[in-house]
Design an enzyme around this catalytic site. Structure first.
Site, mmCIF file in Angstrom:
data_model
loop_
_atom_site.group_PDB
_atom_site.id
_atom_site.type_symbol
_atom_site.label_atom_id
_atom_site.label_comp_id
_atom_site.label_asym_id
_atom_site.label_seq_id
_atom_site.Cartn_x
_atom_site.Cartn_y
_atom_site.Cartn_z
ATOM 1 N N ARG A 86 0.691 -1.243 0.154
ATOM 2 C CA ARG A 86 -0.125 -0.082 0.073
ATOM 3 C C ARG A 86 0.838 1.426 0.008
ATOM 4 N NH1 ARG A 86 -4.802 -1.761 3.918
ATOM 5 N NH2 ARG A 86 -3.027 -2.589 5.290
ATOM 6 N N LYS A 111 1.232 -19.451 6.021
ATOM 7 C CA LYS A 111 0.438 -19.913 7.305
ATOM 8 C C LYS A 111 0.035 -18.660 7.945
ATOM 9 C CE LYS A 111 3.225 -19.571 11.161
ATOM 10 N NZ LYS A 111 3.524 -20.171 12.447
ATOM 11 N N ASP A 135 4.847 -24.270 5.164
ATOM 12 C CA ASP A 135 5.092 -24.324 6.444
ATOM 13 C C ASP A 135 6.774 -24.418 6.389
ATOM 14 O OD1 ASP A 135 6.132 -25.028 8.823
ATOM 15 O OD2 ASP A 135 4.366 -26.362 8.865
ATOM 16 N N HIS A 136 7.438 -23.194 6.820
ATOM 17 C CA HIS A 136 8.761 -23.101 6.626
ATOM 18 C C HIS A 136 9.722 -24.010 7.329
ATOM 19 C CE1 HIS A 136 8.368 -20.419 10.197
ATOM 20 N NE2 HIS A 136 9.461 -21.053 10.503
ATOM 21 N N LYS A 190 13.699 -26.679 6.357
ATOM 22 C CA LYS A 190 14.954 -26.646 7.165
ATOM 23 C C LYS A 190 15.631 -28.108 6.448
ATOM 24 C CE LYS A 190 13.174 -24.088 10.997
ATOM 25 N NZ LYS A 190 13.830 -23.073 10.925
ATOM 26 N N GLU A 220 10.487 -22.029 22.396
ATOM 27 C CA GLU A 220 10.873 -20.914 21.954
ATOM 28 C C GLU A 220 11.448 -19.918 23.246
ATOM 29 O OE1 GLU A 220 8.680 -19.122 18.233
ATOM 30 O OE2 GLU A 220 7.205 -19.728 19.694
ATOM 31 N N ASP A 278 -0.687 -21.422 16.452
ATOM 32 C CA ASP A 278 0.458 -21.173 16.212
ATOM 33 C C ASP A 278 1.720 -22.189 15.839
ATOM 34 O OD1 ASP A 278 2.261 -18.763 15.652
ATOM 35 O OD2 ASP A 278 3.278 -19.194 17.363
ATOM 36 N N HIS A 283 3.644 -26.944 12.794
ATOM 37 C CA HIS A 283 4.971 -27.369 12.689
ATOM 38 C C HIS A 283 5.011 -28.745 13.422
ATOM 39 C CE1 HIS A 283 5.936 -23.615 11.481
ATOM 40 N NE2 HIS A 283 6.082 -22.788 12.561
ATOM 41 N N LYS A 330 6.339 -20.503 24.555
ATOM 42 C CA LYS A 330 7.029 -19.188 24.226
ATOM 43 C C LYS A 330 7.657 -18.986 25.555
ATOM 44 C CE LYS A 330 5.242 -17.155 20.408
ATOM 45 N NZ LYS A 330 6.306 -17.079 19.626
HETATM 46 N N1 LIG Z 1 6.701 -12.292 9.963
HETATM 47 C C1 LIG Z 1 7.075 -13.785 10.056
HETATM 48 O O1 LIG Z 1 8.094 -13.810 10.493
HETATM 49 C C2 LIG Z 1 6.128 -14.490 9.515
HETATM 50 C C3 LIG Z 1 6.507 -15.944 9.868
HETATM 51 C C4 LIG Z 1 5.606 -16.981 9.317
HETATM 52 C C5 LIG Z 1 4.358 -16.455 8.496
HETATM 53 N N2 LIG Z 1 4.066 -15.343 8.307
HETATM 54 C C6 LIG Z 1 2.883 -14.806 7.549
HETATM 55 O O2 LIG Z 1 3.352 -14.151 6.532
HETATM 56 C C7 LIG Z 1 2.080 -13.123 6.257
HETATM 57 C C8 LIG Z 1 2.581 -11.859 6.328
HETATM 58 O O3 LIG Z 1 3.145 -11.397 7.638
HETATM 59 P P1 LIG Z 1 3.914 -10.130 8.147
HETATM 60 O O4 LIG Z 1 4.450 -10.507 9.540
HETATM 61 O O5 LIG Z 1 4.882 -9.822 6.939
HETATM 62 O O6 LIG Z 1 2.773 -9.274 8.089
HETATM 63 P P2 LIG Z 1 2.947 -7.650 7.949
HETATM 64 O O7 LIG Z 1 4.233 -7.194 8.359
HETATM 65 O O8 LIG Z 1 1.698 -7.017 8.689
HETATM 66 O O9 LIG Z 1 2.989 -7.504 6.318
HETATM 67 C C9 LIG Z 1 1.736 -7.366 5.747
HETATM 68 C C10 LIG Z 1 1.935 -6.641 4.304
HETATM 69 O O10 LIG Z 1 0.613 -6.832 3.728
HETATM 70 C C11 LIG Z 1 0.150 -5.610 3.345
HETATM 71 N N3 LIG Z 1 -1.153 -5.459 3.511
HETATM 72 C C12 LIG Z 1 -2.114 -5.905 4.468
HETATM 73 N N4 LIG Z 1 -3.371 -5.479 4.063
HETATM 74 C C13 LIG Z 1 -3.222 -5.021 2.630
HETATM 75 C C14 LIG Z 1 -4.203 -4.520 1.763
HETATM 76 N N5 LIG Z 1 -5.531 -4.418 2.031
HETATM 77 N N6 LIG Z 1 -3.808 -3.828 0.489
HETATM 78 C C15 LIG Z 1 -2.504 -3.899 0.285
HETATM 79 N N7 LIG Z 1 -1.464 -4.313 1.196
HETATM 80 C C16 LIG Z 1 -1.794 -4.854 2.494
HETATM 81 C C17 LIG Z 1 0.716 -4.702 4.522
HETATM 82 O O11 LIG Z 1 0.808 -3.313 3.925
HETATM 83 P P3 LIG Z 1 0.825 -2.086 5.038
HETATM 84 O O12 LIG Z 1 2.129 -1.869 5.617
HETATM 85 O O13 LIG Z 1 0.467 -0.863 4.227
HETATM 86 O O14 LIG Z 1 -0.396 -2.500 6.005
HETATM 87 C C18 LIG Z 1 2.153 -5.220 4.584
HETATM 88 O O15 LIG Z 1 2.937 -4.888 3.647
HETATM 89 C C19 LIG Z 1 1.065 -13.617 7.410
HETATM 90 O O16 LIG Z 1 0.074 -14.428 6.975
HETATM 91 C C20 LIG Z 1 1.973 -14.215 8.510
HETATM 92 O O17 LIG Z 1 0.867 -15.120 9.169
HETATM 93 C C21 LIG Z 1 4.903 -14.356 8.811
#
Ligand SMILES: NC(=O)c1ccc[n+]([C@@H]2O[C@H](COP(=O)([O-])OP(=O)(O)OC[C@H]3O[C@@H](n4cnc5c(N)ncnc54)[C@H](OP(=O)(O)O)[C@@H]3O)[C@@H](O)[C@H]2O)c1
Length: 524
Positions: A65, A178, A207-208, A212, A246, A265, A270, A370
């Site tokens: 966005r 996930k 599922d990362h 591994k 963790e 979670d 996992h 955790k």
């Molecule tokens: N982070 C991790 O370590 C991790 C690990 C395993 C799985 N995941 C999974 O990966 C996915 C993303 O996680 P994340 O931690 O990266 O989340 P995040 O930091 O909140 O990033 C989500 C991204 O999606 C964008 N977004 C959300 N709604 C939107 C919309 N309507 N239009 C356009 N852009 C939109 C957000 O933009 P804005 O910044 O503008 O809101 C942001 O760039 C999730 O399903 C999470 O469960 C994450």
């Protein structure tokens, strides 16, 4: 109990050699400015570029966005790389190569104009490559709340199209992060939506953990050696402990964690993945569906917990303040975005019984939490003790049993604990022998150096090559939910008035020990 839906399978062969190069493709990351993209995806893509595993006509389009240009997006990603704990040193030539192929499109995924904008950008980028029909990989690195609308728009806008077979070219593939659903019903609904628009062979549910090296090695260790497999059953194994502990807390993701809790979670994905790999039968071949068929069979054999079983078979708890790695840390209820009266479990321990010929009567104990004493993920296979001890007066029960431990992280490796005679020592009162447990240890770091490939690197390459072995199939994800659902259901109907507590920096609550006491054993 609800029954997961049967989904027609489209057989996808395993094509991959040891490190094949990715197919030419454009990768579109939805959520291109998010945490996952910055911390994991961009470093993984960089590593693929560094190893020359990306083709010359690879392109990356980040979509989010924010108001970004191609240049400001590249600068944002460069900045993220310098902060990433995955990257040790960025090579400027490799980064320049990647920069020239990195682009940005802005837009809100709930709106049609975002997809029109993406289409325009893709036309620009892809026309330069001189290929009219390009392979496209769409990565949904976005919150689950926008999965549905993004998938529907992707298809309706024509950006991604359904292909009818694995072999059809150009390919269009979708990677879904996930959590895949928050319950069996929601996972089934999401599967229906996805499979209405695309073929199963196009969907990569990630599922990362499965990326591994140490997790993939479970299958190699079991099926490339003949010494352990004859013992890998109820005749020789007393029980199995699977731990994913963790030391970190919720790390600013209190809002997400409040909705998820530890079962969604860690267990549904996992821990059940580790369980299937440890318990499955040898597949008929190392193709994606042969491996996944065997994993699904294990999940089918898990004895479903009915309401009355949930209390004795599953323990839940929440961390209090305490000390981790010498630092004092707050209680879960003092974390940002967590209500002071939260009853969300941050720890659970669960007994799983697998009703099949191999495992009948062998409990699998799963635990995850955790803020535990140490970060560690492992599978420990505890073997039965000998029926009678011939040496000295020590009782068989007092002796520590033989244990084979597969360490998933950190310090990835395998160790085998067994008994030896203590040199010279004799038992105090009787002329028996002293017996001591010792470890035979293999560590990946020592054997191969410390350059194990990060999980996302392996998985992204698999998506670009078309190898879904390490991704979760629709029936697999639903079977996993069908194991967790009754517990969530029971907890929903019997909300705890208060939860058992464990101090941060400990190995969990006393209640988790009681779970094993009935079987005369202890957590490792
Ligand atoms: N982070 C991790 O370590 C991790 C690990 C395993 C799985 N995941 C999974 O990966 C996915 C993303 O996680 P994340 O931690 O990266 O989340 P995040 O930091 O909140 O990033 C989500 C991204 O999606 C964008 N977004 C959300 N709604 C939107 C919309 N309507 N239009 C356009 N852009 C939109 C957000 O933009 P804005 O910044 O503008 O809101 C942001 O760039 C999730 O399903 C999470 O469960 C994450």
């Amino acid at each position: 109990m609800k029954t997961p839906q049967a989904v027609p399978l489209i057989r996808a062969p395993r094509r991959r050699g040891s490190r094949d190069k990715a197919d030419p493709c454009t990768m579109v990351i939805f959520g291109g400015a998010g945490d996952l993209t910055k911390r994991k995806l961009i470093p993984a893509i960089y590593y693929l570029a560094e190893q020359k595993l990306l083709p010359d006509n690879f392109a990356l389009l980040g979509v989010a966005r924010d108001q970004n240009t191609d240049d400001s997006y590249r600068a944002m990603m460069r900045e993220a790389m310098s902060r990433s704990d995955e990257i040790h040193k960025v090579n400027d030539d490799v980064w320049q190569w990647l920069c020239q192929r990195t682009f940005y499109a802005g837009g809100d995924f709930t709106r049609d104009d975002a997809y029109a904008n993406i289409k325009t950008r893709l036309n620009e980028i892809e026309s330069k490559s001189g290929e009219e029909d390009r392979n496209r990989l769409f990565y949904l690195a976005i919150p689950p709340s926008v999965f549905e609308t993004t998938l529907t728009h992707l298809c309706a806008s024509g950006l991604a199209r359904r292909t009818h077979s694995y072999e059809e070219r150009p390919w269009n593939r979708i990677v879904i992060e996930k959590p895949f659903g928050t319950s069996l019903d929601s996972a089934m609904a999401l599967n229906r939506l996805v499979l209405d628009e695309f073929g199963e062979h196009q969907i990569y549910r990630i599922d990362h953990y499965l990326g591994k090296e140490s997790v993939q090695n479970i299958l190699v260790f079991r099926f490339a050696n003949s010494i352990f497999e004859p013992l890998w059953n109820r005749h020789y194994v007393s029980h199995v402990q699977i731990t994913a502990a963790e030391s970190v807390g919720v790390e600013g993701r209190g809002k997400y964690y409040e909705e998820a809790g530890v079962l969604r979670d860690m267990f549904q994905n996992h821990l059940l993945q580790l369980l299937t790999l440890a318990a499955m039968e040898p597949p008929s071949s190392f193709t994606a569906d042969a491996v996944r068929d065997e994993k699904v069979k294990v999940l089918h054999s898990v004895r479903p917990l009915v309401q009355g079983d949930c209390e004795p078979a599953v323990v839940r708890a929440q961390y209090d303040g305490g000390t981790v790695d010498g630092k004092s840390v707050p209680a879960y209820t003092s974390e940002p975005d967590v209500p002071a009266n939260s009853l969300t479990p941050t720890f659970a321990a669960m007994r799983v019984d697998i009703n099949n010929w191999r495992w009948k009567g062998v409990p699998f104990y799963l635990r995850s939490g955790k803020r535990m004493a140490r970060r560690i993920s492992e599978i420990a296979i505890q073997f039965r003790s000998p029926p009678l001890l011939l040496f000295g007066q020590k009782a068989v029960e007092e002796m520590s049993p033989s244990v084979l431990t597969m360490r998933v992280q950190p310090d990835e490796g395998i160790s085998l604990r067994f008994q030896v005679k203590t040199p010279g020592a004799m038992h105090e009162l009787t002329p028996g022998l002293e017996i001591t447990p010792v470890d035979m240890d293999f560590t990946y770091g020592e054997a191969f150096g410390n350059d194990a490939h990060p999980a996302y690197e392996t998985l992204l390459l698999d998506c670009m090559i078309g190898d879904p072995t390490l991704f979760t199939r629709s029936d697999e994800v639903e079977m996993a939910w069908s194991i967790i659902d009754p517990v969530l259901d029971y907890w929903g109907k019997h909300p705890a008035r208060s939860l058992p507590r464990y101090p941060a920096g400990s190995w969990g609550p006393e209640e988790a020990n009681k779970l094993l006491l009935g079987d005369h054993t202890r957590w490792r």
